[in-house]
Enzyme design. Structure first.
Site, PDB file in Angstrom:
ATOM      1  N   ALA A   1       0.841  -1.206   0.000  1.00  0.00           N
ATOM      2  CA  ALA A   1       0.000   0.000   0.000  1.00  0.00           C
ATOM      3  C   ALA A   1       0.874   1.252   0.000  1.00  0.00           C
ATOM      4  O   ALA A   1       1.980   1.252   0.550  1.00  0.00           O
ATOM      5  CB  ALA A   1      -0.913  -0.009   1.213  1.00  0.00           C
TER       6      ALA A   1
ATOM      7  N   GLY B   1      -8.064  -5.636  -0.409  1.00  0.00           N
ATOM      8  CA  GLY B   1      -8.373  -4.210  -0.476  1.00  0.00           C
ATOM      9  C   GLY B   1      -9.870  -3.996  -0.436  1.00  0.00           C
ATOM     10  O   GLY B   1     -10.628  -4.883  -0.022  1.00  0.00           O
TER      11      GLY B   1
ATOM     12  N   GLU C   1      -9.602 -10.570  -1.569  1.00  0.00           N
ATOM     13  CA  GLU C   1     -10.087 -10.487  -0.189  1.00  0.00           C
ATOM     14  C   GLU C   1     -10.498  -9.038   0.007  1.00  0.00           C
ATOM     15  O   GLU C   1      -9.650  -8.152   0.062  1.00  0.00           O
ATOM     16  CB  GLU C   1      -8.965 -10.910   0.760  1.00  0.00           C
TER      17      GLU C   1
ATOM     18  N   CYS D   1     -10.954  -5.490   7.999  1.00  0.00           N
ATOM     19  CA  CYS D   1     -12.124  -5.918   7.228  1.00  0.00           C
ATOM     20  C   CYS D   1     -12.960  -6.956   7.979  1.00  0.00           C
ATOM     21  O   CYS D   1     -14.129  -7.125   7.673  1.00  0.00           O
ATOM     22  CB  CYS D   1     -11.710  -6.433   5.860  1.00  0.00           C
TER      23      CYS D   1
HETATM   24  P1  ADP Z   1      -7.939   0.461   1.468  1.00  0.00           P
HETATM   25  O1  ADP Z   1      -9.264   1.147   1.489  1.00  0.00           O
HETATM   26  O2  ADP Z   1      -7.772  -0.616   2.465  1.00  0.00           O
HETATM   27  O3  ADP Z   1      -6.763   1.378   1.330  1.00  0.00           O
HETATM   28  P2  ADP Z   1      -7.678   0.003  -1.321  1.00  0.00           P
HETATM   29  O4  ADP Z   1      -8.496  -0.948  -2.084  1.00  0.00           O
HETATM   30  O5  ADP Z   1      -7.798   1.436  -1.613  1.00  0.00           O
HETATM   31  O6  ADP Z   1      -8.003  -0.364   0.160  1.00  0.00           O
HETATM   32  O7  ADP Z   1      -6.138  -0.360  -1.436  1.00  0.00           O
HETATM   33  C1  ADP Z   1      -5.649  -1.683  -1.314  1.00  0.00           C
HETATM   34  C2  ADP Z   1      -4.481  -1.842  -2.257  1.00  0.00           C
HETATM   35  O8  ADP Z   1      -4.971  -1.775  -3.592  1.00  0.00           O
HETATM   36  C3  ADP Z   1      -3.406  -0.774  -2.131  1.00  0.00           C
HETATM   37  O9  ADP Z   1      -2.133  -1.367  -2.300  1.00  0.00           O
HETATM   38  C4  ADP Z   1      -3.736   0.151  -3.274  1.00  0.00           C
HETATM   39  O10 ADP Z   1      -2.619   0.863  -3.753  1.00  0.00           O
HETATM   40  C5  ADP Z   1      -4.197  -0.834  -4.328  1.00  0.00           C
HETATM   41  N1  ADP Z   1      -5.021  -0.237  -5.389  1.00  0.00           N
HETATM   42  C6  ADP Z   1      -5.809   0.851  -5.330  1.00  0.00           C
HETATM   43  N2  ADP Z   1      -6.406   1.079  -6.523  1.00  0.00           N
HETATM   44  C7  ADP Z   1      -5.999   0.102  -7.358  1.00  0.00           C
HETATM   45  C8  ADP Z   1      -6.260  -0.243  -8.718  1.00  0.00           C
HETATM   46  N3  ADP Z   1      -7.079   0.482  -9.471  1.00  0.00           N
HETATM   47  N4  ADP Z   1      -5.655  -1.334  -9.236  1.00  0.00           N
HETATM   48  C9  ADP Z   1      -4.844  -2.085  -8.477  1.00  0.00           C
HETATM   49  N5  ADP Z   1      -4.544  -1.818  -7.194  1.00  0.00           N
HETATM   50  C10 ADP Z   1      -5.106  -0.746  -6.633  1.00  0.00           C
END
Ligand code: ADP
Length: 492
Positions: A182, A233, A255, A289
């Site tokens: 992240a 995520g 997940e 989560c």
């Molecule tokens: P959270 O709300 O827990 O931050 P996210 O879904 O925003 O969850 O982020 C989880 C991971 O997914 C992070 O590593 C983030 O950079 C990545 N991420 C966010 N947007 C995208 C995308 N469009 N494609 C792939 N990975 C993404």
């Protein structure tokens, strides 16, 4: 008050590729969310760098898949041992970067190590089978083979453990991996690179590329060599990744978000419930989560449970997780506080009542600039309030009244999510029946933290696809090949 310090870095804040530190592009500042202090300036991988990382992983996988499963397992088990030996350093780094209290961070290091250990053991238990062929003199060989390069995308709430689950399973299966941590918590992931090298991992088998989800995620989703994408995520990100991966027909292991019901049956021991629920909601300050999002309690017990929870929640000490005796840390950033605050405000404006709020962090001078949110107990919450419908991702405990257990179960299932759930009661037969009726990937009965490396964990409905942990976790990174051939006969 003694405050632990950051460990000396044994890694560099830039992409780890082919066993070395690779120049990155734009930089981002990583800050301690408890103090807003700068910890490091991290160089992110741009699209070209991610492509290079994937190409390196392709080369490395050719050898890694041919190494014996026992050898692969040994590397993972040595990683587990090294992590445990350096638990204190990893925990201090994790607390500084993520905000969770040191004791929780140390617990996460142990949890992460348990996945390296488990998949280190599972690596040698990949069994195929030979099946009868409908035609005489022939047979089918069914083999499970490594899928190829895996793209691993992890969130900031368990930045080490979520990575460990995926890295260990992918590598045990014989895949190589490109791991995108992240944006907010890249350091603990980068710290794993040199550790696994020390454990004997050949260069290129694990590439670690900090960067933006939209940039790194897109390259991972589009590059033809990446055959599996594993994401932890939000549901929105899972959906975006599915769309991005659709043209290349990639395997997905997702997940995603949850809205976990926590059903307190009428015969439950309320002291036990209050103690367990407090621990569950203070874990990473509710930014989990699988945390309880909706607590269903019988109308006759709501006031008593609220009172007991208020005592427990008020007892907790919030502050900088590097200080001694801290029970809960900050939220990940100010925006998160605003969002959780809006859910509480909307609930109160539409009839819920705040029973207690713990603002003990206000007396901690070192945490003045931290992004803290007060653990809060709410009564009188209704199903239509946003706090009951959205994933809260904060230390808020909403109590929802019910009068019949059947009705509580029906309402518990009225959500698009199906990740974790909890049932508390004394009559185990009733608990079992309620647990079976809940639409969720995992149910903890009188247990607030049922997640272990030994068991498959994954969501249903919009909470995800596939599982992590257990023998199922390995299957996410294997594909099946069948060879249909004549049965050999003895040459005379
Ligand atoms: P959270 O709300 O827990 O931050 P996210 O879904 O925003 O969850 O982020 C989880 C991971 O997914 C992070 O590593 C983030 O950079 C990545 N991420 C966010 N947007 C995208 C995308 N469009 N494609 C792939 N990975 C993404």
């Amino acid at each position: 008050m003694s405050i632990k310090t950051l460990p000396d870095f044994w890694f560099e804040p830039r992409p780890w590729m082919d066993g070395q530190w690779h120049p990155g592009g734009e930089t981002v500042t990583v800050r301690n969310p408890a103090t807003a202090e700068k910890i490091a300036e991290v160089s992110r991988a741009d699209a070209a760098t991610v492509t290079l990382a994937i190409e390196g992983a392709v080369k490395a996988q050719r050898e890694w898949r041919e190494i014996s499963a026992v050898e692969r397992g040994l590397v993972l088990k040595r990683t587990a041992a090294l992590l445990l030996a350096r638990k204190d350093e990893f925990a201090r780094l994790l607390t500084a970067e993520q905000g969770k209290p040191y004791a929780q961070a140390a617990g996460e290091v142990e949890y992460a190590a348990s996945f390296f250990q488990w998949f280190g053991e599972e690596a040698r238990r990949v069994y195929g089978r030979i099946a009868a062929h409908p035609e005489a003199g022939r047979e089918f060989f069914i083999e499970h083979k490594p899928a190829g390069v895996a793209g691993l995308i992890t969130p900031w709430n368990f930045p080490l453990a979520q990575g460990a689950k995926k890295v260990a399973a992918a590598l045990a299966a014989g895949c190589s991996a490109v791991w995108k941590p992240a944006e907010l918590t890249p350091l603990i992931a980068l710290a794993i690179g040199p550790l696994m090298r020390e454990a004997g991992l050949p260069d290129g088998v694990l590439q670690i590329v900090p960067g933006r989800g939209s940039v790194v995620g897109r390259v991972l989703a589009e590059h033809p060599a990446v055959r599996v994408l594993s994401l932890t995520g939000s549901t929105a990100t899972g959906s975006a990744l599915m769309i991005a991966a659709a043209p290349g027909i990639k395997r997905l292991s997702l997940e995603l978000g949850g809205n976990a019901p926590f059903i307190v049956l009428p015969d439950a021991d309320l002291d036990f419930v209050a103690e367990q629920l407090t621990r569950l909601k203070l874990l990473v300050s509710g930014q989990v989560c699988v945390t309880a999002n909706r607590v269903f309690v019988h109308a006759d017990a709501e006031a008593a449970l609220a009172e007991k929870l208020a005592v427990k929640i008020s007892d907790a000490r919030l502050g900088n997780g590097l200080a001694d005796g801290i029970d809960a840390g900050p939220l990940i950033h100010r925006q998160a506080c605003t969002e959780v605050g809006a859910l509480v405000e909307q609930a109160v404006a539409t009839g819920a009542r705040i029973v207690c709020e713990n603002r003990s962090y206000e007396s901690d001078a070192t945490s003045r600039d931290g992004s803290f949110f007060p653990p809060t107990v709410l009564t009188g919450v209704r199903d239509d309030m946003r706090v009951a419908r959205d994933e809260i991702f904060g230390p808020v405990i909403p109590l929802l009244r019910y009068t019949s257990v059947t009705d509580a179960v029906r309402r518990a299932n009225e959500t698009p999510y199906g990740l974790a759930s909890y049932v508390y009661g004394r009559d185990l037969a009733q608990c079992r029946a309620v647990a079976s009726a809940i639409e969720a990937g995992i149910v903890g009965v009188n247990e607030w933290r049922p997640l272990k490396a030994e068991i498959p964990f994954g969501g249903i409905k919009q909470s995800g696809i596939g599982a992590e942990g257990g023998e199922e976790g390995l299957r996410e990174f294997l594909e099946t090949q069948v060879i249909s051939m004549p049965k050999p006969v003895i040459a005379s």
